[in-house]
Design a protein around this motif. Sequence first.
Motif, PDB file in Angstrom:
ATOM      1  N   ARG A   1      -6.753 -36.168  -3.508  1.00 26.75           N
ATOM      2  CA  ARG A   1      -5.584 -35.629  -2.823  1.00 26.75           C
ATOM      3  C   ARG A   1      -5.963 -35.066  -1.453  1.00 26.75           C
ATOM      4  O   ARG A   1      -5.236 -35.237  -0.483  1.00 26.75           O
ATOM      5  N   LEU A   2      -7.124 -34.435  -1.408  1.00 26.85           N
ATOM      6  CA  LEU A   2      -7.575 -33.898  -0.132  1.00 26.85           C
ATOM      7  C   LEU A   2      -7.823 -35.040   0.856  1.00 26.85           C
ATOM      8  O   LEU A   2      -7.514 -34.948   2.034  1.00 26.85           O
ATOM      9  N   ARG A   3      -8.367 -36.116   0.352  1.00 27.57           N
ATOM     10  CA  ARG A   3      -8.635 -37.248   1.232  1.00 27.57           C
ATOM     11  C   ARG A   3      -7.332 -37.902   1.709  1.00 27.57           C
ATOM     12  O   ARG A   3      -7.185 -38.244   2.879  1.00 27.57           O
ATOM     13  N   ASP A   4      -6.379 -38.056   0.788  1.00 20.94           N
ATOM     14  CA  ASP A   4      -5.159 -38.808   1.120  1.00 20.94           C
ATOM     15  C   ASP A   4      -4.037 -37.943   1.682  1.00 20.94           C
ATOM     16  O   ASP A   4      -3.088 -38.456   2.252  1.00 20.94           O
TER      17      ASP A   4
ATOM     18  N   GLN B   1     -15.856 -34.386 -18.227  1.00 23.64           N
ATOM     19  CA  GLN B   1     -15.356 -33.176 -17.556  1.00 23.64           C
ATOM     20  C   GLN B   1     -15.176 -33.393 -16.061  1.00 23.64           C
ATOM     21  O   GLN B   1     -14.223 -32.914 -15.462  1.00 23.64           O
ATOM     22  N   TYR B   2     -16.108 -34.120 -15.500  1.00 23.77           N
ATOM     23  CA  TYR B   2     -16.046 -34.398 -14.062  1.00 23.77           C
ATOM     24  C   TYR B   2     -14.755 -35.145 -13.702  1.00 23.77           C
ATOM     25  O   TYR B   2     -14.167 -34.933 -12.654  1.00 23.77           O
ATOM     26  N   LEU B   3     -14.337 -36.001 -14.618  1.00 21.00           N
ATOM     27  CA  LEU B   3     -13.136 -36.806 -14.339  1.00 21.00           C
ATOM     28  C   LEU B   3     -11.834 -36.006 -14.502  1.00 21.00           C
ATOM     29  O   LEU B   3     -10.793 -36.408 -14.002  1.00 21.00           O
ATOM     30  N   VAL B   4     -11.913 -34.873 -15.213  1.00 22.37           N
ATOM     31  CA  VAL B   4     -10.726 -34.030 -15.342  1.00 22.37           C
ATOM     32  C   VAL B   4     -10.699 -33.065 -14.155  1.00 22.37           C
ATOM     33  O   VAL B   4     -10.936 -31.878 -14.287  1.00 22.37           O
ATOM     34  N   ASP B   5     -10.434 -33.578 -13.002  1.00 26.28           N
ATOM     35  CA  ASP B   5     -10.544 -32.777 -11.781  1.00 26.28           C
ATOM     36  C   ASP B   5      -9.183 -32.575 -11.116  1.00 26.28           C
ATOM     37  O   ASP B   5      -9.089 -32.090  -9.995  1.00 26.28           O
ATOM     38  N   GLY B   6      -8.133 -32.983 -11.830  1.00 25.67           N
ATOM     39  CA  GLY B   6      -6.797 -32.858 -11.239  1.00 25.67           C
ATOM     40  C   GLY B   6      -6.637 -33.675  -9.966  1.00 25.67           C
ATOM     41  O   GLY B   6      -5.756 -33.392  -9.164  1.00 25.67           O
ATOM     42  N   ARG B   7      -7.489 -34.666  -9.788  1.00 24.55           N
ATOM     43  CA  ARG B   7      -7.440 -35.529  -8.592  1.00 24.55           C
ATOM     44  C   ARG B   7      -7.542 -34.741  -7.283  1.00 24.55           C
ATOM     45  O   ARG B   7      -7.021 -35.161  -6.256  1.00 24.55           O
ATOM     46  N   LYS B   8      -8.208 -33.612  -7.318  1.00 26.81           N
ATOM     47  CA  LYS B   8      -8.242 -32.766  -6.121  1.00 26.81           C
ATOM     48  C   LYS B   8      -8.886 -33.460  -4.921  1.00 26.81           C
ATOM     49  O   LYS B   8      -8.340 -33.426  -3.817  1.00 26.81           O
ATOM     50  N   GLY B   9     -10.035 -34.051  -5.165  1.00 26.37           N
ATOM     51  CA  GLY B   9     -10.750 -34.691  -4.056  1.00 26.37           C
ATOM     52  C   GLY B   9      -9.972 -35.848  -3.463  1.00 26.37           C
ATOM     53  O   GLY B   9      -9.925 -36.037  -2.244  1.00 26.37           O
TER      54      GLY B   9
ATOM     55  N   LEU C   1      -4.237 -27.472  -5.227  1.00 25.58           N
ATOM     56  CA  LEU C   1      -4.101 -28.917  -5.351  1.00 25.58           C
ATOM     57  C   LEU C   1      -5.313 -29.674  -4.825  1.00 25.58           C
ATOM     58  O   LEU C   1      -5.597 -30.779  -5.283  1.00 25.58           O
ATOM     59  N   CYS C   2      -5.984 -29.099  -3.850  1.00 27.27           N
ATOM     60  CA  CYS C   2      -7.076 -29.836  -3.190  1.00 27.27           C
ATOM     61  C   CYS C   2      -8.454 -29.261  -3.478  1.00 27.27           C
ATOM     62  O   CYS C   2      -9.458 -29.906  -3.204  1.00 27.27           O
ATOM     63  N   GLY C   3      -8.505 -28.021  -3.954  1.00 27.10           N
ATOM     64  CA  GLY C   3      -9.802 -27.410  -4.193  1.00 27.10           C
ATOM     65  C   GLY C   3     -10.467 -27.008  -2.897  1.00 27.10           C
ATOM     66  O   GLY C   3      -9.890 -27.100  -1.818  1.00 27.10           O
ATOM     67  N   ASN C   4     -11.692 -26.549  -3.047  1.00 28.36           N
ATOM     68  CA  ASN C   4     -12.445 -26.096  -1.902  1.00 28.36           C
ATOM     69  C   ASN C   4     -13.797 -26.791  -1.976  1.00 28.36           C
ATOM     70  O   ASN C   4     -14.660 -26.414  -2.739  1.00 28.36           O
TER      71      ASN C   4
END
Length: 479
Positions: free
Chosen positions: A220-223, A210-218, A399-402
């Motif tokens: 994306r926020l970094r990059d 489940q942790y890996l299904v994160d939509g790559r938010k973290g 896209l990036c989450g909070n």
Amino acid sequence: FESIRLFSSITIFSKSSGFGKCGVAVIRVSGENTNKALKALTNFDNFKPRFATLKQIKDPETNILIDNGLILYFKSPKSFTGEDCCEFQVHGGPAVITAILNALSKVDGLRPALPGEFTKRAFYNGKMDLTEVEGLADLIHAETEYQRRQALIQADGHLSNLYKKWRTQLIRNIAHIEAFIDFSEDENIEDDVLEVMEKDLHCLEKEIKQYLVDGRKGERLRDGVKMAIVGETNVGKSSLMNVIVQRDISIVTNIEGTTRDIVESHYDIGGYPVVIADTAGLRESKDIVESEGILRAKKYASNADFILILIDGEKMEKLLKDFEKENVEKYIKEYKNRLGLDDGFRECKQMLTIINKIDLVSCRNKEILKSCNFLGISCTKAINIQEALEEIKENLQNLCGNPTSESPLLSQARHRHYLQNCLKSIQDFLSNFDQSNEQDFAILVQSLRNAVRCIGHLTGEVRTDDILDVIFKDFCIGK
Ligand code: GDP
Ligand code: ZN
């Protein structure tokens, strides 16, 4: 542990504050000769740890006064690096800094620090793990508010706490199965030990999955979110870029791509990092033909995380005359198809459609657009620009989450890689476990050890020099 000995025999120093002239500069020293350096420059070596002391700082050879400055002393192991450390806080002029660095280089056993060397020592001395080191590097490089938050959460160890929790869970289960292998005849071993273990590992498997299904938010926020503003020629893409750039958005950097004529600009929109390629017409020449414009739009859109589709309201009105929900939706669907943003494409992308030139649209038609939930704006008359920005921000947040410390997201492909391998090893174990008999357990448990090793790579307990080199190369001198 060899590295630790190798490190601490040499004491390092460097300026740690920013470039150019500044009010106060910080020069840092770390290593077992810190006291020797202090004695040489201040004629005093009995500093109280974690207190600031005002001292005259002199050149040890010429005895010439360099500056009056504050000395902060930290005693090993209670310091950033874990070694004896001190900081000279002095006036920030270049000549003061040069003179102090020069003075330090005259002390035996001291040398200038390499990039990231203070942090490297902190890592080798167990002060931080690898994800914390990465978080610190990100914090230094953070350009927007949410990047800063995510980096701090990681630097503070929230990500490594999560990974360590999983690692502990794995190790506990390995211990159980090994106990079973060694003492299965022993009546002190509970009957259900295998059952409990299997259940626990299933839970862990589910949690990591489940942790890996994160939509790559973290990540994306970094990059940075790759955003494309697409639309036919003359709809107002350049105009929109111009108005949003004048708002509460700042261009962080302009990077010229190697591909011909591509400019990527980095923006901070509401605390989120956004990278916009030049479809928005940053360098778009007025004479490119329509077809090429569309070709470009497709290309950018296919690379983008977020697509802002801009439509010319005036043109739409000319074609449709009176708007109705149905013909508007049909028009927009066909418009998207012309841009190459067909159904299959749409599914995997975040998109926002905005109607421009609303100042030229009749009141009646404007109401219809509103009722269909389309935002109408005018770049030239500055209508609804703030509303457009709010909608853009909402999309960026999706896209990036909070980032929060309770649910830290992985921020790098490196983490994903090891966690995927970790997950796979656990799944290997579980799928074989059902069909195995006790004789196979010793072999099976290798999968779990492999899973532990994957997390070790993540946190740096398993060290590989190439990974460390990549991570520490991002650090500046003095950190
Ligand atoms: P692009 O080709 O999509 O980048 O479009 P431009 O930004 O270059 O704009 C094309 C033309 O439309 C220019 O003459 C703009 O002044 C005009 N334009 C842009 N936005 C608006 C608007 O909101 N209202 C009106 N009336 N004209 C606009
Ligand atoms: Zn343009």
